[in-house]
Design a protein around this motif. Structure first.
Motif, PDB file in Angstrom:
ATOM      1  N   ILE A 246       0.838  -1.195   0.000  1.00 38.52           N
ATOM      2  CA  ILE A 246       0.000   0.000   0.000  1.00 38.52           C
ATOM      3  C   ILE A 246       0.881   1.256   0.000  1.00 38.52           C
ATOM      4  N   VAL A 247       0.641   2.123  -0.967  1.00 37.35           N
ATOM      5  CA  VAL A 247       1.333   3.403  -1.048  1.00 37.35           C
ATOM      6  C   VAL A 247       0.285   4.503  -1.210  1.00 37.35           C
ATOM      7  N   LYS A 248       0.633   5.690  -0.783  1.00 38.08           N
ATOM      8  CA  LYS A 248      -0.270   6.830  -0.919  1.00 38.08           C
ATOM      9  C   LYS A 248       0.223   7.670  -2.087  1.00 38.08           C
ATOM     10  N   VAL A 249      -0.469   7.595  -3.224  1.00 45.26           N
ATOM     11  CA  VAL A 249       0.016   8.204  -4.460  1.00 45.26           C
ATOM     12  C   VAL A 249      -1.136   8.772  -5.271  1.00 45.26           C
ATOM     13  N   ASP A 250      -0.763   9.518  -6.292  1.00 46.55           N
ATOM     14  CA  ASP A 250      -1.707   9.892  -7.339  1.00 46.55           C
ATOM     15  C   ASP A 250      -1.771   8.707  -8.307  1.00 46.55           C
ATOM     16  N   LEU A 280       8.354  -5.229  -6.014  1.00 48.96           N
ATOM     17  CA  LEU A 280       8.916  -5.859  -4.823  1.00 48.96           C
ATOM     18  C   LEU A 280       8.673  -4.964  -3.610  1.00 48.96           C
ATOM     19  N   LYS A 281       8.081  -5.529  -2.583  1.00 45.74           N
ATOM     20  CA  LYS A 281       7.867  -4.834  -1.321  1.00 45.74           C
ATOM     21  C   LYS A 281       9.105  -4.970  -0.460  1.00 45.74           C
ATOM     22  N   GLN A 282       9.750  -3.836  -0.162  1.00 43.80           N
ATOM     23  CA  GLN A 282      10.957  -3.834   0.648  1.00 43.80           C
ATOM     24  C   GLN A 282      10.638  -3.348   2.059  1.00 43.80           C
ATOM     25  N   ASP A 283      11.672  -3.015   2.834  1.00 39.87           N
ATOM     26  CA  ASP A 283      11.463  -2.635   4.237  1.00 39.87           C
ATOM     27  C   ASP A 283      10.512  -1.446   4.367  1.00 39.87           C
ATOM     28  N   SER A 284      10.848  -0.346   3.718  1.00 37.62           N
ATOM     29  CA  SER A 284      10.024   0.860   3.834  1.00 37.62           C
ATOM     30  C   SER A 284       9.636   1.415   2.469  1.00 37.62           C
ATOM     31  N   ASN A 285      10.028   0.714   1.389  1.00 43.59           N
ATOM     32  CA  ASN A 285       9.743   1.187   0.039  1.00 43.59           C
ATOM     33  C   ASN A 285       9.119   0.082  -0.800  1.00 43.59           C
ATOM     34  N   TYR A 286       8.484   0.508  -1.855  1.00 44.03           N
ATOM     35  CA  TYR A 286       8.003  -0.430  -2.871  1.00 44.03           C
ATOM     36  C   TYR A 286       8.769  -0.136  -4.150  1.00 44.03           C
ATOM     37  N   LYS A 287       9.409  -1.172  -4.715  1.00 44.51           N
ATOM     38  CA  LYS A 287      10.267  -1.003  -5.878  1.00 44.51           C
ATOM     39  C   LYS A 287       9.654  -1.699  -7.088  1.00 44.51           C
ATOM     40  N   LYS A 331      10.294  11.219 -14.081  1.00 45.11           N
ATOM     41  CA  LYS A 331      11.129  11.696 -12.985  1.00 45.11           C
ATOM     42  C   LYS A 331      10.402  12.756 -12.172  1.00 45.11           C
ATOM     43  N   GLU A 332       9.706  13.670 -12.862  1.00 47.17           N
ATOM     44  CA  GLU A 332       8.969  14.730 -12.185  1.00 47.17           C
ATOM     45  C   GLU A 332       7.908  14.135 -11.263  1.00 47.17           C
ATOM     46  N   ILE A 333       7.191  13.138 -11.753  1.00 43.41           N
ATOM     47  CA  ILE A 333       6.109  12.529 -10.974  1.00 43.41           C
ATOM     48  C   ILE A 333       6.664  11.774  -9.767  1.00 43.41           C
ATOM     49  N   ILE A 334       7.707  10.974  -9.982  1.00 48.01           N
ATOM     50  CA  ILE A 334       8.269  10.163  -8.901  1.00 48.01           C
ATOM     51  C   ILE A 334       8.859  11.049  -7.809  1.00 48.01           C
ATOM     52  N   GLU A 335       9.590  12.073  -8.187  1.00 47.78           N
ATOM     53  CA  GLU A 335      10.188  12.956  -7.177  1.00 47.78           C
ATOM     54  C   GLU A 335       9.116  13.693  -6.395  1.00 47.78           C
ATOM     55  N   HIS A 350      18.690  -3.798 -19.845  1.00 51.75           N
ATOM     56  CA  HIS A 350      18.537  -2.542 -19.127  1.00 51.75           C
ATOM     57  C   HIS A 350      17.356  -2.648 -18.164  1.00 51.75           C
ATOM     58  N   THR A 351      17.557  -2.187 -16.961  1.00 54.57           N
ATOM     59  CA  THR A 351      16.531  -2.237 -15.932  1.00 54.57           C
ATOM     60  C   THR A 351      16.237  -0.822 -15.432  1.00 54.57           C
ATOM     61  N   PHE A 352      15.045  -0.355 -15.744  1.00 53.48           N
ATOM     62  CA  PHE A 352      14.584   0.923 -15.213  1.00 53.48           C
ATOM     63  C   PHE A 352      13.791   0.642 -13.934  1.00 53.48           C
ATOM     64  N   TRP A 353      14.044   1.423 -12.895  1.00 50.62           N
ATOM     65  CA  TRP A 353      13.417   1.157 -11.609  1.00 50.62           C
ATOM     66  C   TRP A 353      12.900   2.446 -10.968  1.00 50.62           C
ATOM     67  N   ILE A 354      11.874   2.268 -10.138  1.00 50.27           N
ATOM     68  CA  ILE A 354      11.359   3.359  -9.319  1.00 50.27           C
ATOM     69  C   ILE A 354      11.133   2.820  -7.915  1.00 50.27           C
ATOM     70  N   THR A 355      11.263   3.679  -6.923  1.00 50.85           N
ATOM     71  CA  THR A 355      10.938   3.321  -5.548  1.00 50.85           C
ATOM     72  C   THR A 355       9.990   4.365  -4.980  1.00 50.85           C
ATOM     73  N   LEU A 356       9.020   3.909  -4.213  1.00 47.10           N
ATOM     74  CA  LEU A 356       8.036   4.772  -3.570  1.00 47.10           C
ATOM     75  C   LEU A 356       7.923   4.383  -2.101  1.00 47.10           C
ATOM     76  N   PRO A 357       7.784   5.361  -1.207  1.00 48.08           N
ATOM     77  CA  PRO A 357       7.646   5.015   0.214  1.00 48.08           C
ATOM     78  C   PRO A 357       6.319   4.342   0.505  1.00 48.08           C
ATOM     79  N   LEU A 358       6.386   3.257   1.265  1.00 47.73           N
ATOM     80  CA  LEU A 358       5.173   2.552   1.654  1.00 47.73           C
ATOM     81  C   LEU A 358       4.417   3.360   2.705  1.00 47.73           C
ATOM     82  N   SER A 359       3.108   3.192   2.735  1.00 52.47           N
ATOM     83  CA  SER A 359       2.303   3.842   3.761  1.00 52.47           C
ATOM     84  C   SER A 359       2.615   3.244   5.126  1.00 52.47           C
TER      85      SER A 359
END
Length: 364
Positions: A246-250, A280-287, A331-335, A350-359
């Motif tokens: 679960i993440v809090k996002v647009d 992938l659900k990590q400790d405090s982020n979702y990747k 990049k604008e949206i993720i930041e 090539h691996t493009f990745w994003i990380t978002l903080p989990l709720s």
């Protein structure tokens, strides 16, 4: 009011404030001295231990000393007030000079912050404002230059071919019309992406924008499903695996980012093997990672490809239709979501990745 009169405003303010203060100090000291004089004389007379001559001598001496002390207090108080007021007004005078330079179209040098009080904070904020205005101006100039560069070639191609067709120099065929259509579509797509970039530039300057708790598993799956037909047509296999998180996002913004990464993986696909999409659900982020084979990307360009209008050499072909804006928008949206975005290369994979903080609570 002319410039000469405006330049005297701080000095006039300083003198007006000083004169007002002198009047107030003088009135207060005279009133206090008068009260002290009358009180002391009354007390001395009430004791009855002084003769009339000594009482008059006491009153005269007290009156003289009170005058001396009053004049000294008025002079010293006025000088101290003038010095303190001048120290407070000097930074304002520098601010006025700096704003005049801005009005003339010049960027002033940063002002020195000499105190930690409200005046120092005001000067610090002013310096930050000047720097931000300067950066915004440079970005606008760069954007205009980039737009001119990006639009010049396709417009020249379209004008050249259309002029040749109208004059009968060449005859149109299916391939030519398809190329002209592709070029026109690329221009239209670029304008749409510029509008998206402008929208997120605006949102990034707002303190709040609409977010909702969403399951990244669902967003990843829905984004990938949108490309099943394109992948089947291109005969590219896809492998999607995602954890719940679960993440809090647009919701629309994050879906757009993942779609941009998948679209790039399909557009620049070259080689063999599937496109892999992992959540992938990590400790405090979702990747989220999107991996696939393609032409090599130089390591020096790994950070530059997220800048506006940047495209690697192999993507400049007219067949690619790239605008160099998709990753910049991502990049604008993720930041804006307090996340990160990047790319890793292992040979032609090539691996493009994003990380978002989990709720809060979802990382447990």
């Amino acid at each position: 009011m002319n410039k000469h009169n405006r330049s005297w405003l701080p000095k006039q303010f300083l003198w007006r404030l000083s004169i007002t203060n002198i009047i107030v100090i003088t009135a207060f000291i005279i009133l206090s001295s008068w009260s002290i004089y009358n009180t002391a004389c009354s007390l001395a007379d009430g004791l009855g231990t002084l003769s009339n001559q000594k009482q008059k001598q006491f009153n005269s001496i007290l009156f003289q000393y009170l005058w001396i002390f009053s004049i000294a207090a008025i002079v010293i108080g006025s000088l101290v007030h003038f010095y303190i007021t001048k120290k407070l007004i000097d930074p304002l005078r520098e601010l006025i000079k700096s704003t005049k330079r801005m009005k003339e179209g010049r960027y002033p040098e940063p002002l020195a912050v000499k105190s930690n009080d409200e005046t120092g904070e005001l000067i610090g904020q002013f310096n930050d404002l000047i720097q931000q205005i300067k950066v915004n101006q440079e970005q606008r100039q760069k954007l205009v230059s980039d737009l001119s560069h990006e639009f010049r070639t396709p417009l020249s191609n379209l004008n050249g071919y259309l002029n040749a067709l109208s004059n009968g120099v060449i005859e149109g065929d299916e391939n030519l019309f398809q190329d002209l259509y592709d070029e026109s579509r690329r221009l239209t797509n670029m304008v749409k992406q510029l509008e998206q970039l402008k929208e997120w530039d605006y949102i990034s300057n707002q303190k709040f924008f609409e977010k909702e708790s969403s399951d990244m598993h669902q967003i990843v799956r829905q984004s990938a499903e949108m490309f099943y037909w394109s992948l089947e047509k291109a005969r590219i296999r896809i492998d999607v695996q995602s954890d719940h998180g679960i993440v809090k996002v647009d919701h629309g913004g994050i879906s757009q980012v993942i779609s941009n990464l998948i679209e790039n993986a399909i557009q620049y696909y070259e080689g063999a093997g599937p496109i892999q999409i992992n959540g992938l659900k990590q400790d405090s982020n979702y990747k989220v990672t999107v991996s696939g084979p393609g032409q090599p990307i130089p390591a020096a360009e790994h950070s530059e490809i997220f800048e506006r209008f940047h495209r690697t050499d192999f993507s400049r072909s007219k067949f690619s239709g790239g605008t160099g804006l998709g990753l910049a928008i991502s990049k604008e949206i993720i930041e804006r979501h307090n996340g990160n975005i990047g790319v890793q290369s292992n040979g032609d994979i090539h691996t493009f990745w994003i990380t978002l903080p989990l709720s809060e609570g979802s990382s447990e």
